[in-house]
Design a protein around this motif. Structure first.
Motif, PDB file in Angstrom:
ATOM      1  N   ALA A  96      35.497  50.337  31.339  1.00 24.13           N
ATOM      2  CA  ALA A  96      36.611  49.389  31.267  1.00 24.13           C
ATOM      3  C   ALA A  96      37.720  49.941  30.380  1.00 24.13           C
ATOM      4  O   ALA A  96      38.913  49.880  30.733  1.00 24.13           O
ATOM      5  CB  ALA A  96      36.123  48.041  30.746  1.00 24.13           C
ATOM      6  N   ALA A  97      37.354  50.500  29.223  1.00 22.58           N
ATOM      7  CA  ALA A  97      38.354  51.046  28.313  1.00 22.58           C
ATOM      8  C   ALA A  97      38.994  52.313  28.865  1.00 22.58           C
ATOM      9  O   ALA A  97      40.208  52.519  28.756  1.00 22.58           O
ATOM     10  CB  ALA A  97      37.718  51.330  26.952  1.00 22.58           C
ATOM     11  N   SER A  98      38.183  53.170  29.472  1.00 20.26           N
ATOM     12  CA  SER A  98      38.686  54.459  29.955  1.00 20.26           C
ATOM     13  C   SER A  98      39.607  54.320  31.153  1.00 20.26           C
ATOM     14  O   SER A  98      40.595  55.052  31.287  1.00 20.26           O
ATOM     15  CB  SER A  98      37.509  55.367  30.322  1.00 20.26           C
ATOM     16  N   GLU A  99      39.285  53.383  32.051  1.00 19.49           N
ATOM     17  CA  GLU A  99      40.027  53.278  33.302  1.00 19.49           C
ATOM     18  C   GLU A  99      40.935  52.056  33.372  1.00 19.49           C
ATOM     19  O   GLU A  99      41.582  51.827  34.392  1.00 19.49           O
ATOM     20  CB  GLU A  99      39.034  53.261  34.470  1.00 19.49           C
ATOM     21  N   GLY A 100      40.971  51.277  32.295  1.00 20.36           N
ATOM     22  CA  GLY A 100      41.851  50.112  32.278  1.00 20.36           C
ATOM     23  C   GLY A 100      41.428  49.027  33.242  1.00 20.36           C
ATOM     24  O   GLY A 100      42.274  48.343  33.837  1.00 20.36           O
ATOM     25  N   LEU A 101      40.116  48.841  33.418  1.00 24.23           N
ATOM     26  CA  LEU A 101      39.599  47.850  34.352  1.00 24.23           C
ATOM     27  C   LEU A 101      39.145  46.599  33.610  1.00 24.23           C
ATOM     28  O   LEU A 101      38.839  46.641  32.416  1.00 24.23           O
ATOM     29  CB  LEU A 101      38.409  48.423  35.128  1.00 24.23           C
ATOM     30  N   SER A 102      39.111  45.487  34.333  1.00 21.63           N
ATOM     31  CA  SER A 102      38.517  44.282  33.773  1.00 21.63           C
ATOM     32  C   SER A 102      37.012  44.487  33.654  1.00 21.63           C
ATOM     33  O   SER A 102      36.441  45.390  34.270  1.00 21.63           O
ATOM     34  CB  SER A 102      38.812  43.078  34.668  1.00 21.63           C
ATOM     35  N   LYS A 103      36.381  43.623  32.866  1.00 16.26           N
ATOM     36  CA  LYS A 103      34.941  43.764  32.670  1.00 16.26           C
ATOM     37  C   LYS A 103      34.185  43.617  33.982  1.00 16.26           C
ATOM     38  O   LYS A 103      33.223  44.354  34.244  1.00 16.26           O
ATOM     39  CB  LYS A 103      34.449  42.730  31.655  1.00 16.26           C
ATOM     40  N   SER A 104      34.607  42.704  34.837  1.00 20.15           N
ATOM     41  CA  SER A 104      33.911  42.497  36.108  1.00 20.15           C
ATOM     42  C   SER A 104      34.066  43.693  37.039  1.00 20.15           C
ATOM     43  O   SER A 104      33.108  44.114  37.696  1.00 20.15           O
ATOM     44  CB  SER A 104      34.423  41.225  36.792  1.00 20.15           C
ATOM     45  N   LYS A 105      35.266  44.277  37.072  1.00 19.54           N
ATOM     46  CA  LYS A 105      35.485  45.443  37.925  1.00 19.54           C
ATOM     47  C   LYS A 105      34.734  46.665  37.374  1.00 19.54           C
ATOM     48  O   LYS A 105      34.180  47.459  38.144  1.00 19.54           O
ATOM     49  CB  LYS A 105      36.973  45.746  38.042  1.00 19.54           C
ATOM     50  N   ALA A 106      34.715  46.803  36.060  1.00 14.51           N
ATOM     51  CA  ALA A 106      33.975  47.911  35.467  1.00 14.51           C
ATOM     52  C   ALA A 106      32.487  47.769  35.737  1.00 14.51           C
ATOM     53  O   ALA A 106      31.790  48.761  35.994  1.00 14.51           O
ATOM     54  CB  ALA A 106      34.238  47.966  33.964  1.00 14.51           C
ATOM     55  N   ALA A 107      31.983  46.536  35.695  1.00 16.78           N
ATOM     56  CA  ALA A 107      30.567  46.301  35.990  1.00 16.78           C
ATOM     57  C   ALA A 107      30.244  46.703  37.424  1.00 16.78           C
ATOM     58  O   ALA A 107      29.174  47.271  37.695  1.00 16.78           O
ATOM     59  CB  ALA A 107      30.219  44.834  35.756  1.00 16.78           C
ATOM     60  N   ALA A 108      31.160  46.416  38.352  1.00 15.75           N
ATOM     61  CA  ALA A 108      30.948  46.797  39.748  1.00 15.75           C
ATOM     62  C   ALA A 108      30.925  48.313  39.894  1.00 15.75           C
ATOM     63  O   ALA A 108      30.134  48.868  40.671  1.00 15.75           O
ATOM     64  CB  ALA A 108      32.045  46.202  40.625  1.00 15.75           C
ATOM     65  N   VAL A 109      31.773  49.011  39.133  1.00 17.31           N
ATOM     66  CA  VAL A 109      31.802  50.477  39.173  1.00 17.31           C
ATOM     67  C   VAL A 109      30.493  51.048  38.635  1.00 17.31           C
ATOM     68  O   VAL A 109      29.911  51.971  39.222  1.00 17.31           O
ATOM     69  CB  VAL A 109      33.000  51.018  38.354  1.00 17.31           C
ATOM     70  N   VAL A 110      30.005  50.501  37.536  1.00 17.12           N
ATOM     71  CA  VAL A 110      28.757  50.993  36.939  1.00 17.12           C
ATOM     72  C   VAL A 110      27.582  50.728  37.872  1.00 17.12           C
ATOM     73  O   VAL A 110      26.711  51.592  38.061  1.00 17.12           O
ATOM     74  CB  VAL A 110      28.529  50.347  35.563  1.00 17.12           C
ATOM     75  N   ASP A 111      27.547  49.552  38.474  1.00 16.00           N
ATOM     76  CA  ASP A 111      26.481  49.247  39.444  1.00 16.00           C
ATOM     77  C   ASP A 111      26.502  50.252  40.595  1.00 16.00           C
ATOM     78  O   ASP A 111      25.449  50.747  41.030  1.00 16.00           O
ATOM     79  CB  ASP A 111      26.641  47.830  39.997  1.00 16.00           C
ATOM     80  N   ALA A 112      27.706  50.549  41.093  1.00 17.13           N
ATOM     81  CA  ALA A 112      27.831  51.506  42.198  1.00 17.13           C
ATOM     82  C   ALA A 112      27.376  52.897  41.772  1.00 17.13           C
ATOM     83  O   ALA A 112      26.758  53.629  42.559  1.00 17.13           O
ATOM     84  CB  ALA A 112      29.274  51.545  42.695  1.00 17.13           C
ATOM     85  N   ALA A 113      27.659  53.277  40.520  1.00 13.39           N
ATOM     86  CA  ALA A 113      27.259  54.595  40.023  1.00 13.39           C
ATOM     87  C   ALA A 113      25.739  54.696  39.920  1.00 13.39           C
ATOM     88  O   ALA A 113      25.151  55.723  40.276  1.00 13.39           O
ATOM     89  CB  ALA A 113      27.906  54.862  38.669  1.00 13.39           C
ATOM     90  N   ILE A 114      25.101  53.639  39.449  1.00 14.13           N
ATOM     91  CA  ILE A 114      23.636  53.647  39.348  1.00 14.13           C
ATOM     92  C   ILE A 114      23.012  53.700  40.734  1.00 14.13           C
ATOM     93  O   ILE A 114      22.063  54.447  40.986  1.00 14.13           O
ATOM     94  CB  ILE A 114      23.145  52.410  38.570  1.00 14.13           C
TER      95      ILE A 114
END
Length: 305
Positions: A96-114
């Protein structure tokens, strides 16, 4: 002690080389900021010496990792996904901090990465079925082709996709038995450096993945010219740098995975990392070994096996 009087413990980010966490040999660090320019952390600024040390570690680890069974590599990679799941909140904050995303969008990115990591873990003992097999030939021979890892692979991580893109370029390299030296995104290195902590606490042998942070061009040049690096992934290089690195890589006939489409900023990682990755990254750093074996005659009739 009251909460007001407590001082926060700031995290010290370090490199990940040979299964250990050294500071940069040069002693340098640089400031990492968020999308709004606010300070996040100091990241180690790797030197050419750090890059050479990473190559030595990757080469040392290659024999054991490439010699492990594909099934075992799949188990090890799945263990990494388990560890990522347990530290999901940390990666959500960093993405979220690195890419300027909201917490919900960052969570979706992390889920996709896992999920992407699990997906590649499942391919370790299956890639041989689509990239090898028995070949029909004229004559009394068995002709069998089998895939083998290329060796030590330098990977320039995507500049903008600090975690999903990172996983998408690391996982296929090590899933197929190669070892990797990863140059993290210079602008957003924190998820990559934290991934090193996950790898160290999973079952991945030291040296299989080595993670460097710093100026991409400064680190990529010695890696592209290094005689003990067998391949290079140019995803995180801009057009001009990619051309220079291709020329340097030709000196020892490295395999080169060229960057994708280039955006207006000259970044070569504008691809949509959320789409299905296919198998092209799995096969990009594989060699094909073909074995010919004569068949024998059985009985007076001359039939063969």
């Amino acid at each position: 002690m009251s909460e007001q009087n407590r001082l926060s413990v700031f995290k010290t980010y370090k490199l990940y080389v040979g299964g250990k966490f050294p500071r940069s040999e040069s002693g340098r660090v640089y400031e990492v900021t968020d999308s709004k320019g606010q300070w996040l952390a100091n990241a180690p600024q790797s030197s050419r010496k750090d890059a050479r040390d990473a190559v030595v570690a990757a080469r040392k680890a290659f024999g054991g990792w490439s010699g492990a069974t594909a099934y075992n590599r799949g188990q090890v990679l799945y263990r990494v996904a388990e560890m990522l799941e347990g530290r999901k909140d940390q990666f959500v904050r960093e993405v979220a901090a690195s890419e300027g995303l909201s917490k919900s969008k960052a969570a979706a990115v992390v889920d996709a990465a896992i999920d992407r990591w699990v997906w590649y873990a499942g391919w370790t003992d299956k890639i041989g079925q689509i990239s090898g097999g028995a070949n029909p030939v004229a004559g009394p021979f068995f002709n069998l082709s089998t895939p083998e890892p290329t060796g030590v692979v330098a990977v320039l991580a995507p500049r903008k996709s600090s975690f999903l893109g990172l996983v998408s370029v690391i996982a296929p390299v090590i899933a197929t038995g190669n070892t990797a030296i990863v140059v993290a995104s210079a602008d957003a290195p924190l998820p990559a450096l934290s991934l090193g902590e996950v790898l160290a606490t999973s079952d991945v042998p030291g040296g299989v993945v080595n993670i460097l942070s710093g100026v991409t061009a400064e680190l990529a040049a010695p890696l592209a010219a290094h005689q003990d690096v067998n391949a290079i992934d140019l995803t995180g290089a801009d057009t001009a740098l990619a051309k220079e690195l291709e020329i340097a890589a030709a000196d020892n006939l490295k395999r080169v995975l060229r960057p994708g489409s280039v955006d207006a900023d000259g970044a070569a990682d504008s691809a949509d990392w959320t789409v299905s990755p296919g198998t092209h990254r799995l096969t990009a750093f594989l060699e094909t070994k073909t074995v010919w074996h004569p068949t024998g005659a059985l009985g007076a009739a001359g039939s063969s096996y």
